[in-house]
Design a protein around this motif. Structure first.
Motif, PDB file in Angstrom:
ATOM      1  N   ILE A 134       2.540   2.793 -12.414  1.00 45.29           N
ATOM      2  CA  ILE A 134       2.058   1.462 -12.009  1.00 45.29           C
ATOM      3  C   ILE A 134       1.797   1.378 -10.510  1.00 45.29           C
ATOM      4  CG2 ILE A 134       3.411   0.423 -13.871  1.00 45.29           C
ATOM      5  CD1 ILE A 134       5.168  -0.845 -11.573  1.00 45.29           C
ATOM      6  N   GLN A 135       2.280   2.364  -9.750  1.00 44.28           N
ATOM      7  CA  GLN A 135       2.226   2.287  -8.295  1.00 44.28           C
ATOM      8  C   GLN A 135       0.817   2.554  -7.753  1.00 44.28           C
ATOM      9  OE1 GLN A 135       4.777   1.334  -6.451  1.00 44.28           O
ATOM     10  NE2 GLN A 135       6.360   1.398  -8.032  1.00 44.28           N
ATOM     11  N   LYS A 136       0.406   1.736  -6.815  1.00 44.71           N
ATOM     12  CA  LYS A 136      -0.879   1.942  -6.140  1.00 44.71           C
ATOM     13  C   LYS A 136      -0.686   2.803  -4.898  1.00 44.71           C
ATOM     14  CE  LYS A 136      -2.362  -2.675  -7.625  1.00 44.71           C
ATOM     15  NZ  LYS A 136      -2.713  -4.042  -7.161  1.00 44.71           N
ATOM     16  N   GLU A 137       0.479   2.670  -4.298  1.00 45.27           N
ATOM     17  CA  GLU A 137       0.828   3.437  -3.103  1.00 45.27           C
ATOM     18  C   GLU A 137       2.257   3.952  -3.269  1.00 45.27           C
ATOM     19  OE1 GLU A 137      -1.864   0.382  -0.435  1.00 45.27           O
ATOM     20  OE2 GLU A 137       0.229  -0.014  -0.934  1.00 45.27           O
ATOM     21  N   LEU A 138       2.535   5.104  -2.701  1.00 47.44           N
ATOM     22  CA  LEU A 138       3.823   5.746  -2.896  1.00 47.44           C
ATOM     23  C   LEU A 138       4.621   5.791  -1.597  1.00 47.44           C
ATOM     24  CD1 LEU A 138       4.159   6.699  -5.844  1.00 47.44           C
ATOM     25  CD2 LEU A 138       1.766   6.938  -5.105  1.00 47.44           C
ATOM     26  N   PHE A 139       5.915   5.973  -1.751  1.00 43.24           N
ATOM     27  CA  PHE A 139       6.929   5.960  -0.700  1.00 43.24           C
ATOM     28  C   PHE A 139       7.269   4.511  -0.337  1.00 43.24           C
ATOM     29  CE2 PHE A 139       4.932  10.163   0.203  1.00 43.24           C
ATOM     30  CZ  PHE A 139       6.042  10.976   0.028  1.00 43.24           C
ATOM     31  N   TRP A 140       8.409   4.332   0.318  1.00 44.74           N
ATOM     32  CA  TRP A 140       8.853   3.005   0.736  1.00 44.74           C
ATOM     33  C   TRP A 140       7.811   2.310   1.612  1.00 44.74           C
ATOM     34  CZ3 TRP A 140      12.902   0.262  -0.976  1.00 44.74           C
ATOM     35  CH2 TRP A 140      13.963   0.920  -1.597  1.00 44.74           C
ATOM     36  N   ASP A 141       7.098   3.088   2.430  1.00 50.13           N
ATOM     37  CA  ASP A 141       6.119   2.487   3.343  1.00 50.13           C
ATOM     38  C   ASP A 141       4.692   2.568   2.820  1.00 50.13           C
ATOM     39  OD1 ASP A 141       5.611   5.196   3.651  1.00 50.13           O
ATOM     40  OD2 ASP A 141       6.401   5.315   5.689  1.00 50.13           O
ATOM     41  N   GLY A 142       4.509   3.131   1.628  1.00 48.12           N
ATOM     42  CA  GLY A 142       3.180   3.183   1.022  1.00 48.12           C
ATOM     43  C   GLY A 142       2.206   4.106   1.716  1.00 48.12           C
ATOM     44  N   ARG A 143       2.712   5.163   2.345  1.00 47.60           N
ATOM     45  CA  ARG A 143       1.816   6.015   3.127  1.00 47.60           C
ATOM     46  C   ARG A 143       0.955   6.952   2.277  1.00 47.60           C
ATOM     47  NH1 ARG A 143       7.001   7.953   3.829  1.00 47.60           N
ATOM     48  NH2 ARG A 143       7.385  10.179   3.460  1.00 47.60           N
ATOM     49  N   ALA A 144       1.298   7.119   1.010  1.00 44.23           N
ATOM     50  CA  ALA A 144       0.498   7.957   0.117  1.00 44.23           C
ATOM     51  C   ALA A 144      -0.284   7.070  -0.847  1.00 44.23           C
ATOM     52  CB  ALA A 144       1.388   8.913  -0.661  1.00 44.23           C
ATOM     53  N   ASN A 145      -1.555   7.373  -1.012  1.00 43.88           N
ATOM     54  CA  ASN A 145      -2.417   6.558  -1.866  1.00 43.88           C
ATOM     55  C   ASN A 145      -2.584   7.127  -3.270  1.00 43.88           C
ATOM     56  OD1 ASN A 145      -3.122   4.467   0.024  1.00 43.88           O
ATOM     57  ND2 ASN A 145      -4.301   6.031   1.124  1.00 43.88           N
ATOM     58  N   SER A 146      -1.909   8.221  -3.559  1.00 42.70           N
ATOM     59  CA  SER A 146      -1.972   8.811  -4.893  1.00 42.70           C
ATOM     60  C   SER A 146      -0.755   9.701  -5.088  1.00 42.70           C
ATOM     61  CB  SER A 146      -3.241   9.657  -5.061  1.00 42.70           C
ATOM     62  OG  SER A 146      -3.183  10.808  -4.221  1.00 42.70           O
ATOM     63  N   LEU A 147      -0.489  10.048  -6.333  1.00 44.78           N
ATOM     64  CA  LEU A 147       0.619  10.955  -6.611  1.00 44.78           C
ATOM     65  C   LEU A 147       0.375  12.323  -5.981  1.00 44.78           C
ATOM     66  CD1 LEU A 147       1.313  10.021 -10.336  1.00 44.78           C
ATOM     67  CD2 LEU A 147       2.910   9.783  -8.430  1.00 44.78           C
ATOM     68  N   GLN A 148      -0.883  12.722  -5.920  1.00 48.20           N
ATOM     69  CA  GLN A 148      -1.200  14.007  -5.303  1.00 48.20           C
ATOM     70  C   GLN A 148      -0.880  13.984  -3.804  1.00 48.20           C
ATOM     71  OE1 GLN A 148      -2.999  12.393  -7.516  1.00 48.20           O
ATOM     72  NE2 GLN A 148      -3.908  13.760  -9.018  1.00 48.20           N
ATOM     73  N   GLU A 149      -1.224  12.893  -3.134  1.00 49.62           N
ATOM     74  CA  GLU A 149      -0.889  12.767  -1.710  1.00 49.62           C
ATOM     75  C   GLU A 149       0.615  12.754  -1.513  1.00 49.62           C
ATOM     76  OE1 GLU A 149      -2.581   9.667   0.601  1.00 49.62           O
ATOM     77  OE2 GLU A 149      -4.645  10.139   0.062  1.00 49.62           O
ATOM     78  N   GLN A 150       1.310  12.057  -2.396  1.00 50.44           N
ATOM     79  CA  GLN A 150       2.773  11.989  -2.311  1.00 50.44           C
ATOM     80  C   GLN A 150       3.371  13.388  -2.417  1.00 50.44           C
ATOM     81  OE1 GLN A 150       4.737  12.140  -5.694  1.00 50.44           O
ATOM     82  NE2 GLN A 150       6.347  12.804  -4.289  1.00 50.44           N
TER      83      GLN A 150
END
Length: 376
Positions: A134-150
């Protein structure tokens, strides 16, 4: 005789209402029977929630079905599961994705702060990846825009896995057994960075939470919530104001808020979302976590500073932390501002316990994974 009957009726009334009356009720509900009647119906007929104008609100709801994998993606997700559990994705060959995201711990790790490469300690608590789809952005600060970036950020981070992502395909290709796995998933044994990342992302999307007593209640099985939990549900949506941030089927608005724990200009300073956007208004903001299985993912908050749920609720009841702006920070545009959605609540001890009881109703058994055999 009449006096004896009168006293008996009076005593019965006192005992009855001591068990059925809501202590210091909020709004018009005087008894738990009234409250149950208000909530034992479809959610669109529930009492109006207490919301601020800035709240991003969706009504609470039952667990949504996760996206189904396409037939051609199932073998890729299986490959992703193997990669997720393989510590050879790290430079030390000791840290896997599953090191910090443990199925029995509801896909978190129960540590105060994440522990990674060479036992280095990170600066934030490991968030659960249940329902990460469901997440649009990842990490507590939302610095990743996809699971691949995360994944790239986690794999390359020197405190986490400390592995050069561009060197990883060569490292994986040197493991003979992986060629067969990639051939099965992608039709070719050519191993690339994108294939590794996409496979893990597909597996991560299958990690979901199971139905809870709350879901059964939503679906009409109203006995699934106790009187105390129904009281807690009502408080959650009204007097306690939780609904201003924790809304929707997953109990998160997916927005960013400053809860007053930036530790500005101190050793544990964390500027949160500001480090991504560089907007002064984002200083100290962190993404709202979902609350499904929240009772199993202690310690809480982005730095794991609350070890028990009673302290969490007590802090919200106090209106959270509002940093004092000393004279030296009078003109500091980056001085953190606690979210105006957080206010002193004046909840009684009984009300706080009711909210905790309701949070228990959001619990389910974890999704357990049969650990894969790693290729050799």
């Amino acid at each position: 005789m009449n006096r004896a009957i009168y006293l008996a009726i009076l005593l019965f009334s006192i005992l009855f209402f001591s068990f059925h009356r809501i202590e210091k009720p909020y709004a018009e509900y005087q008894t738990i029977e009234d409250l149950r009647q208000a909530y034992e119906k479809p959610t669109n007929l529930w009492p109006s929630p207490t919301l601020d104008s800035t709240a991003v609100f969706t009504e609470l709801g039952a667990l949504l079905p996760a996206p189904r994998l396409r037939k051609e993606d199932k073998s890729k997700a299986e490959l992703g599961k193997i990669l997720f559990y393989d510590p050879r994705l790290s430079s030390s060959n000791k840290i896997a994705c599953a090191t910090c995201h443990i199925d029995t711990a509801h896909w978190a790790d129960k540590e105060t702060l994440a522990i990674g490469h060479e036992d280095l300690v990170g600066t934030r608590n490991t968030p659960s990846i249940e329902n990460v789809w469901i997440q649009k952005e990842l990490f507590w600060d939302g610095r990743a825009n996809s699971l691949q970036e995360q994944q790239i950020m986690s794999i390359e981070n020197h405190v986490e896995m400390f592995q050069d992502i561009d060197e990883l395909p060569k490292k994986i290709a040197a493991i003979k057994g992986y060629k067969k796995q990639f051939k099965k998933a992608y039709g070719t044994n050519n191993i690339t960075k994108d294939k590794i990342l996409n496979a893990i992302a597909l597996f991560q999307q299958t990690i979901v939470s199971n139905p809870t007593p709350f879901d059964s209640f939503i679906d009409g099985d109203y006995k699934q919530l106790s009187d105390q939990q129904v009281h807690g549900l009502h408080l959650f949506r009204t007097k306690a104001r939780c609904i201003n941030c924790h809304s929707g089927p997953y109990f998160t608005d997916l927005q960013y808020h400053n809860q007053g724990f930036t530790f500005y200009k101190r050793k544990r300073e964390d500027l949160g979302r500001f480090n991504v956007t560089h907007k002064a208004s984002d200083v100290g903001k962190m993404k709202t976590p979902g609350l499904r299985n929240v009772m199993h993912t202690a310690p809480w908050f982005h730095q794991g500073i609350f070890p028990n749920i009673e302290s969490v609720i007590a802090m919200y009841n106090a209106g959270m932390n509002i940093p004092h702006r000393r004279e030296e920070y009078k003109n500091d545009t980056l001085f953190p501002v606690t979210s105006p959605l957080l206010k002193r609540l004046n909840l009684t001890k009984e009300e706080q316990q009711a909210i905790i009881a309701f949070l228990e109703a959001l619990s389910s058994k974890p999704m357990l994974i049969e650990k894969p055999t790693l290729p050799k």
